[in-house]
Design an enzyme around this catalytic site. Structure first.
Site, PDB file in Angstrom:
ATOM      1  N   HIS A  51       0.844  -1.214   0.000  1.00 27.98           N
ATOM      2  CA  HIS A  51       0.000   0.000   0.000  1.00 27.98           C
ATOM      3  C   HIS A  51       0.867   1.247   0.000  1.00 27.98           C
ATOM      4  O   HIS A  51       0.879   1.963   1.012  1.00 27.98           O
ATOM      5  CB  HIS A  51      -0.900  -0.017   1.232  1.00 27.98           C
ATOM      6  CG  HIS A  51      -2.189   0.686   1.057  1.00 27.98           C
ATOM      7  ND1 HIS A  51      -2.380   2.006   1.379  1.00 27.98           N
ATOM      8  CD2 HIS A  51      -3.373   0.261   0.570  1.00 27.98           C
ATOM      9  CE1 HIS A  51      -3.631   2.341   1.134  1.00 27.98           C
ATOM     10  NE2 HIS A  51      -4.251   1.304   0.645  1.00 27.98           N
ATOM     11  N   PHE A  52       1.554   1.600  -0.870  1.00 24.36           N
ATOM     12  CA  PHE A  52       1.747   1.092  -2.218  1.00 24.36           C
ATOM     13  C   PHE A  52       3.240   1.035  -2.485  1.00 24.36           C
ATOM     14  O   PHE A  52       3.955   1.941  -2.055  1.00 24.36           O
ATOM     15  CB  PHE A  52       1.061   1.996  -3.233  1.00 24.36           C
ATOM     16  CG  PHE A  52      -0.435   2.035  -3.089  1.00 24.36           C
ATOM     17  CD1 PHE A  52      -1.227   1.023  -3.607  1.00 24.36           C
ATOM     18  CD2 PHE A  52      -1.054   3.074  -2.421  1.00 24.36           C
ATOM     19  CE1 PHE A  52      -2.612   1.061  -3.493  1.00 24.36           C
ATOM     20  CE2 PHE A  52      -2.437   3.120  -2.288  1.00 24.36           C
ATOM     21  CZ  PHE A  52      -3.223   2.106  -2.818  1.00 24.36           C
TER      22      PHE A  52
END
Length: 144
Positions: free
Chosen positions: A29-30
């Site tokens: 994420h991410f």
């Protein structure tokens, strides 16, 4: 997620939470652009609300998150961000409490939501002891 309580009163609590520089959550994420997932921001507001309710009832009942309404995620949060987390009581009665949660960083609003928490007797003495120990660790006075 709450690192320390800054202030607590009968109807509000202000706390601080610092996002860790490294966390497994950032792996997905991410990649290359680490962001705190919105659900963890909601959880942080719920924790502040829970500590407010624990302080109000002198640890007689355990608050459990039961609902989230009107959640608004206004900005991204990355590693190392110091968050100010606020919880204000909207309603308390009949085994439920409603709070207004808010997170800001550097004076900028990050997110807010209306949270409903169900308050029940502690289901296990171990849970009560753990909550008291955690509250004491973060500086919620009167937790011991």
């Amino acid at each position: 997620m709450i690192d320390r309580v800054l202030a607590v009163g009968p109807e509000s609590l202000t706390a601080e939470a610092t996002v860790p520089e490294r966390s497994p959550v950032f792996e997905g994420h991410f990649p290359g652009h680490p962001l705190v997932p919105g659900v963890l921001l909601v959880e942080t507001m719920a924790q502040a609300s829970g500590y407010l309710l624990l302080a109000r009832c002198n640890f007689d009942r355990m608050p459990f998150l039961a609902g989230v309404r009107e959640a608004k995620l206004r900005s991204f949060v990355g590693p190392g961000t110091v968050l100010t987390v606020e919880a204000s009581l909207v309603h308390d009665g009949s085994g439920y409490a409603v709070t207004a949660g808010r997170i800001s960083a550097g004076g900028k609003r990050i997110c807010d939501a209306e949270l409903t928490l169900r308050t029940l007797p502690f289901p296990a003495p171990e849970l009560e002891a753990a909550m008291r120990a955690q509250a004491e660790r973060i500086g919620l006075t009167g937790a011991a």
